[in-house]
Enzyme design. Structure first.
Site, PDB file in Angstrom:
ATOM      1  N   THR A  38       0.811  -1.226   0.000  1.00  0.00           N
ATOM      2  CA  THR A  38       0.000   0.000   0.000  1.00  0.00           C
ATOM      3  C   THR A  38       0.842   1.273   0.000  1.00  0.00           C
ATOM      4  OG1 THR A  38      -0.103  -0.224   2.403  1.00  0.00           O
ATOM      5  CG2 THR A  38      -2.004  -1.033   1.148  1.00  0.00           C
ATOM      6  N   VAL A  76       6.327   3.032  -2.603  1.00  0.00           N
ATOM      7  CA  VAL A  76       7.086   2.120  -3.471  1.00  0.00           C
ATOM      8  C   VAL A  76       6.213   0.917  -3.842  1.00  0.00           C
ATOM      9  CG1 VAL A  76       9.155   0.683  -3.653  1.00  0.00           C
ATOM     10  CG2 VAL A  76       9.285   2.901  -2.507  1.00  0.00           C
ATOM     11  N   SER A  79       0.334  -3.419   6.792  1.00  0.00           N
ATOM     12  CA  SER A  79       0.295  -3.493   8.266  1.00  0.00           C
ATOM     13  C   SER A  79      -1.032  -4.090   8.729  1.00  0.00           C
ATOM     14  CB  SER A  79       0.465  -2.103   8.874  1.00  0.00           C
ATOM     15  OG  SER A  79      -0.715  -1.356   8.669  1.00  0.00           O
ATOM     16  N   ARG A  98      21.328  -4.518   3.691  1.00  0.00           N
ATOM     17  CA  ARG A  98      22.008  -4.286   2.400  1.00  0.00           C
ATOM     18  C   ARG A  98      23.510  -4.537   2.485  1.00  0.00           C
ATOM     19  NH1 ARG A  98      19.394   1.379   0.842  1.00  0.00           N
ATOM     20  NH2 ARG A  98      17.424   0.660  -0.055  1.00  0.00           N
ATOM     21  N   CYS A 157      18.263   4.687  -3.637  1.00  0.00           N
ATOM     22  CA  CYS A 157      17.980   5.357  -4.917  1.00  0.00           C
ATOM     23  C   CYS A 157      19.089   6.319  -5.363  1.00  0.00           C
ATOM     24  CB  CYS A 157      16.651   6.099  -4.833  1.00  0.00           C
ATOM     25  SG  CYS A 157      16.407   6.972  -3.280  1.00  0.00           S
ATOM     26  N   SER A 160       9.755  12.734  -3.304  1.00  0.00           N
ATOM     27  CA  SER A 160       9.144  11.396  -3.267  1.00  0.00           C
ATOM     28  C   SER A 160      10.062  10.382  -2.588  1.00  0.00           C
ATOM     29  CB  SER A 160       8.798  10.915  -4.678  1.00  0.00           C
ATOM     30  OG  SER A 160       9.962  10.855  -5.473  1.00  0.00           O
ATOM     31  N   GLU A 204      21.804   9.033   4.647  1.00  0.00           N
ATOM     32  CA  GLU A 204      21.931   8.918   3.188  1.00  0.00           C
ATOM     33  C   GLU A 204      23.397   8.955   2.737  1.00  0.00           C
ATOM     34  OE1 GLU A 204      19.150   8.343   1.735  1.00  0.00           O
ATOM     35  OE2 GLU A 204      19.298   8.855  -0.376  1.00  0.00           O
ATOM     36  N   HIS A 227      16.296  12.090  -8.915  1.00  0.00           N
ATOM     37  CA  HIS A 227      17.440  12.571  -8.126  1.00  0.00           C
ATOM     38  C   HIS A 227      18.545  13.013  -9.099  1.00  0.00           C
ATOM     39  CE1 HIS A 227      15.415  11.269  -4.655  1.00  0.00           C
ATOM     40  NE2 HIS A 227      16.156  10.245  -4.263  1.00  0.00           N
ATOM     41  N   ASN A 236      13.921   8.268  -9.120  1.00  0.00           N
ATOM     42  CA  ASN A 236      14.209   7.611  -7.833  1.00  0.00           C
ATOM     43  C   ASN A 236      13.207   6.541  -7.431  1.00  0.00           C
ATOM     44  OD1 ASN A 236      12.755  10.240  -7.547  1.00  0.00           O
ATOM     45  ND2 ASN A 236      12.471   9.545  -5.446  1.00  0.00           N
ATOM     46  N   THR A 237      11.928   6.678  -7.818  1.00  0.00           N
ATOM     47  CA  THR A 237      11.003   5.617  -7.390  1.00  0.00           C
ATOM     48  C   THR A 237      10.875   4.494  -8.435  1.00  0.00           C
ATOM     49  OG1 THR A 237       9.025   6.795  -8.169  1.00  0.00           O
ATOM     50  CG2 THR A 237       9.657   7.125  -5.868  1.00  0.00           C
TER      51      THR A 237
HETATM   52  N1  LIG Z   1       9.823   6.462  -1.394  1.00  0.00           N
HETATM   53  C1  LIG Z   1      10.904   6.214  -2.122  1.00  0.00           C
HETATM   54  O1  LIG Z   1      11.192   6.817  -3.168  1.00  0.00           O
HETATM   55  C2  LIG Z   1      11.863   5.212  -1.692  1.00  0.00           C
HETATM   56  C3  LIG Z   1      11.651   4.387  -0.589  1.00  0.00           C
HETATM   57  N2  LIG Z   1      12.543   3.431  -0.279  1.00  0.00           N
HETATM   58  C4  LIG Z   1      12.375   2.482   0.818  1.00  0.00           C
HETATM   59  O2  LIG Z   1      11.283   1.592   0.516  1.00  0.00           O
HETATM   60  C5  LIG Z   1      10.579   1.247   1.693  1.00  0.00           C
HETATM   61  C6  LIG Z   1       9.148   1.680   1.571  1.00  0.00           C
HETATM   62  O3  LIG Z   1       9.088   3.093   1.407  1.00  0.00           O
HETATM   63  P1  LIG Z   1       7.713   3.818   1.113  1.00  0.00           P
HETATM   64  O4  LIG Z   1       6.912   3.018   0.148  1.00  0.00           O
HETATM   65  O5  LIG Z   1       8.047   5.217   0.802  1.00  0.00           O
HETATM   66  O6  LIG Z   1       6.984   3.727   2.560  1.00  0.00           O
HETATM   67  P2  LIG Z   1       5.457   3.941   2.928  1.00  0.00           P
HETATM   68  O7  LIG Z   1       5.433   4.417   4.319  1.00  0.00           O
HETATM   69  O8  LIG Z   1       4.764   4.724   1.887  1.00  0.00           O
HETATM   70  O9  LIG Z   1       4.851   2.434   2.897  1.00  0.00           O
HETATM   71  C7  LIG Z   1       5.181   1.478   3.849  1.00  0.00           C
HETATM   72  C8  LIG Z   1       4.457   0.171   3.590  1.00  0.00           C
HETATM   73  O10 LIG Z   1       4.794  -0.752   4.625  1.00  0.00           O
HETATM   74  C9  LIG Z   1       3.609  -1.127   5.356  1.00  0.00           C
HETATM   75  N3  LIG Z   1       3.896  -1.208   6.777  1.00  0.00           N
HETATM   76  C10 LIG Z   1       4.184  -0.207   7.632  1.00  0.00           C
HETATM   77  N4  LIG Z   1       4.360  -0.688   8.881  1.00  0.00           N
HETATM   78  C11 LIG Z   1       4.180  -2.017   8.814  1.00  0.00           C
HETATM   79  C12 LIG Z   1       4.231  -3.072   9.762  1.00  0.00           C
HETATM   80  N5  LIG Z   1       4.522  -2.840  11.049  1.00  0.00           N
HETATM   81  N6  LIG Z   1       4.001  -4.323   9.331  1.00  0.00           N
HETATM   82  C13 LIG Z   1       3.721  -4.567   8.041  1.00  0.00           C
HETATM   83  N7  LIG Z   1       3.651  -3.628   7.091  1.00  0.00           N
HETATM   84  C14 LIG Z   1       3.881  -2.364   7.471  1.00  0.00           C
HETATM   85  C15 LIG Z   1       2.603  -0.033   5.064  1.00  0.00           C
HETATM   86  O11 LIG Z   1       1.297  -0.557   5.245  1.00  0.00           O
HETATM   87  P3  LIG Z   1       0.032   0.361   5.735  1.00  0.00           P
HETATM   88  O12 LIG Z   1      -0.432   1.112   4.528  1.00  0.00           O
HETATM   89  O13 LIG Z   1      -0.945  -0.625   6.209  1.00  0.00           O
HETATM   90  O14 LIG Z   1       0.573   1.260   6.821  1.00  0.00           O
HETATM   91  C16 LIG Z   1       2.941   0.279   3.609  1.00  0.00           C
HETATM   92  O15 LIG Z   1       2.398  -0.717   2.776  1.00  0.00           O
HETATM   93  C17 LIG Z   1      11.327   1.935   2.834  1.00  0.00           C
HETATM   94  O16 LIG Z   1      12.254   1.036   3.370  1.00  0.00           O
HETATM   95  C18 LIG Z   1      12.008   3.107   2.145  1.00  0.00           C
HETATM   96  O17 LIG Z   1      13.137   3.536   2.877  1.00  0.00           O
HETATM   97  C19 LIG Z   1      13.638   3.298  -1.063  1.00  0.00           C
HETATM   98  C20 LIG Z   1      13.889   4.078  -2.118  1.00  0.00           C
HETATM   99  C21 LIG Z   1      13.027   5.107  -2.502  1.00  0.00           C
HETATM  100  N1  LIG Z   2      16.520   8.115   1.455  1.00  0.00           N
HETATM  101  C1  LIG Z   2      16.064   8.120   0.081  1.00  0.00           C
HETATM  102  C2  LIG Z   2      14.968   7.110  -0.132  1.00  0.00           C
HETATM  103  C3  LIG Z   2      15.096   5.867   0.679  1.00  0.00           C
HETATM  104  O1  LIG Z   2      14.153   5.474   1.272  1.00  0.00           O
HETATM  105  O2  LIG Z   2      16.286   5.275   0.700  1.00  0.00           O
HETATM  106  P1  LIG Z   2      16.578   3.799   1.277  1.00  0.00           P
HETATM  107  O3  LIG Z   2      16.033   2.836   0.276  1.00  0.00           O
HETATM  108  O4  LIG Z   2      18.047   3.720   1.405  1.00  0.00           O
HETATM  109  O5  LIG Z   2      15.888   3.691   2.611  1.00  0.00           O
HETATM  110  C4  LIG Z   2      15.571   9.513  -0.276  1.00  0.00           C
HETATM  111  O6  LIG Z   2      15.221  10.187   0.627  1.00  0.00           O
HETATM  112  O7  LIG Z   2      15.510   9.905  -1.415  1.00  0.00           O
END
Ligand SMILES: NC(=O)C1=CN([C@@H]2O[C@H](COP(=O)(O)OP(=O)(O)OC[C@H]3O[C@@H](n4cnc5c(N)ncnc54)[C@H](OP(=O)(O)O)[C@@H]3O)[C@@H](O)[C@H]2O)C=CC1
Ligand SMILES: N[C@@H](CC(=O)OP(=O)(O)O)C(=O)O
Length: 344
Positions: free
Chosen positions: A11, A14, A36, A111, A150, A179, A202, A242, A322-323
């Protein structure tokens, strides 16, 4: 027949991009979605606040979201994509691998673990075989591969293209889109008319992940590259893409023309999500730019430009979405590599 896949954290920001990329993918079929406890039991349409720039796929919208627990995911799911917060990934990802699931994860936990392959397929596909070591050491039937951060993904392919000149020292300064912090990461009052010269952890990620990606795997152990990398990270008010300024010192002579030729010649792969041209080099000094260039190669290409001599042997700018290339697309590509290499 398509491989049945699941998305952990489906949800989130990403997770939604993963669904956008996986739904039309001919090799993968979405069969499980987790999030979650507060989302579990709801339809995906109810649970996800859909914000991606294409409509929510109808069949995915009506699927029921389950809790992120190995017992809740059907056994016939062969591949999981994980986009969980790293604190959650650290707790639950190993349990899925122990239960036999093969996983391509975008979360930052593990990682840098010695037995976890950190992979950009066009750069270090051979590191995937570290999974054999991982399985031996952890006794897993499943397996876990990670894609990098990213900002790391944006500049490492350009360094890989320059490696033939002997990399000595690299400095990189980032201008990162909002984002990257997730939908609720940076408030509009913080970022509009502003730039924030700090993104937690970062800089360390760019400095350490780049050396692991450019390291050598001898079939048993991975040694990290010895190039010195210094990073400085900034958040700016762009939505996606980025942009990075890079300075490189090399052992051998390097002209901007040699560097441009090496980047243009750097090969892509035959994997479905790899772009035809991995690194697109602009001659115009004011490119790449996020709004104009982030969707090159369907968001999977790296753009470079402004190659010049400076106080360092070479200075240039590079950019990636980045995404897509930096997160969801990177995980999908690693999934394609796992399939291609027979891990699923
Ligand atoms: N945004 C970006 O561009 C980037 C993000 N990332 C990494 O990717 C990962 C996800 O980021 P992002 O999508 O932005 O995060 P979000 O906060 O948008 O989404 C998090 C997801 O994890 C779920 N979640 C949260 N808490 C729990 C839990 N306790 N148990 C199970 N599921 C849970 C949420 O579900 P619910 O909706 O039910 O809360 C949701 O589906 C992170 O590790 C982030 O650092 C990496 C690179 C880029
Ligand atoms: N920290 C990165 C996104 C991210 O979530 O990175 P990582 O996948 O290392 O948690 C940004 O802010 O653009």
């Amino acid at each position: 027949m398509a491989v049945r896949v699941g998305v952990l954290g489906a949800t989130g920001a990403v997770g939604q991009r993963l669904i956008q990329l996986l739904e039309p993918h001919p090799e993968f079929e979405i069969a499980a979605l987790t999030a979650s406890e507060s989302s579990a039991g709801k339809t995906y349409r109810q649970a996800a606040k859909w914000r991606v720039d294409s409509p929510i796929p109808d069949d995915v919208a009506e699927m029921t979201v389950s809790a992120t627990d190995p017992d809740e995911v059907p056994d016939d799911v062969d591949l999981l994509f994980s986009s969980l917060p790293s604190s959650v990934g650290e707790q639950v990802e190993p349990a899925f691998c122990e239960a036999g699931y093969v996983m391509s994860s975008n979360s930052s936990n593990a990682r840098m673990a010695d037995d976890v392959p950190l992979v950009i397929p066009e750069v270090n596909a051979e590191h995937i075989d570290l999974l054999e070591v991982q399985r031996d050491e952890r006794g897993w039937d499943g397996a876990m591969v990670k894609n990098p951060n990213c900002s790391t993904i944006t500049f490492v392919p350009t360094l890989a293209a320059l490696e033939q000149f002997g990399l000595e020292e690299v400095h990189v300064a980032t201008l990162q889109a909002v984002s990257g912090a997730g939908y609720d990461g940076v408030s509009s009052m913080e970022i509009i008319d502003n730039a924030i010269p700090y993104i937690g952890s970062e800089e360390e990620k760019l400095e350490t992940e780049s050396r692991k990606l450019l390291g050598e795997f001898d079939g048993a152990e991975l040694s990290h590259n010895s190039v010195e990398v210094a990073a400085s990270c900034n958040r700016i008010p762009t939505i996606d893409g980025h942009l990075e300024n890079v300075w490189v010192e090399t052992e051998d002579d390097l002209t901007p023309e040699d560097a441009a030729d090496a980047m243009r010649a750097y090969p892509s792969l035959e994997l479905r999500s790899s772009p035809d041209q991995l690194i697109h080099v602009f001659d115009e000094p004011d490119r790449p730019q996020p709004r104009m260039d982030r969707t090159l190669g369907d968001g999977m290409a790296i753009a470079a430009g402004g190659l010049r001599e400076s106080t360092f042997d070479l200075q240039y700018n590079c950019l990636a979405h980045n995404t897509i290339r930096g997160a969801a697309g990177a995980s999908v590509l690693n999934g394609e590599l796992l399939l291609d290499q027979g891990y699923i």
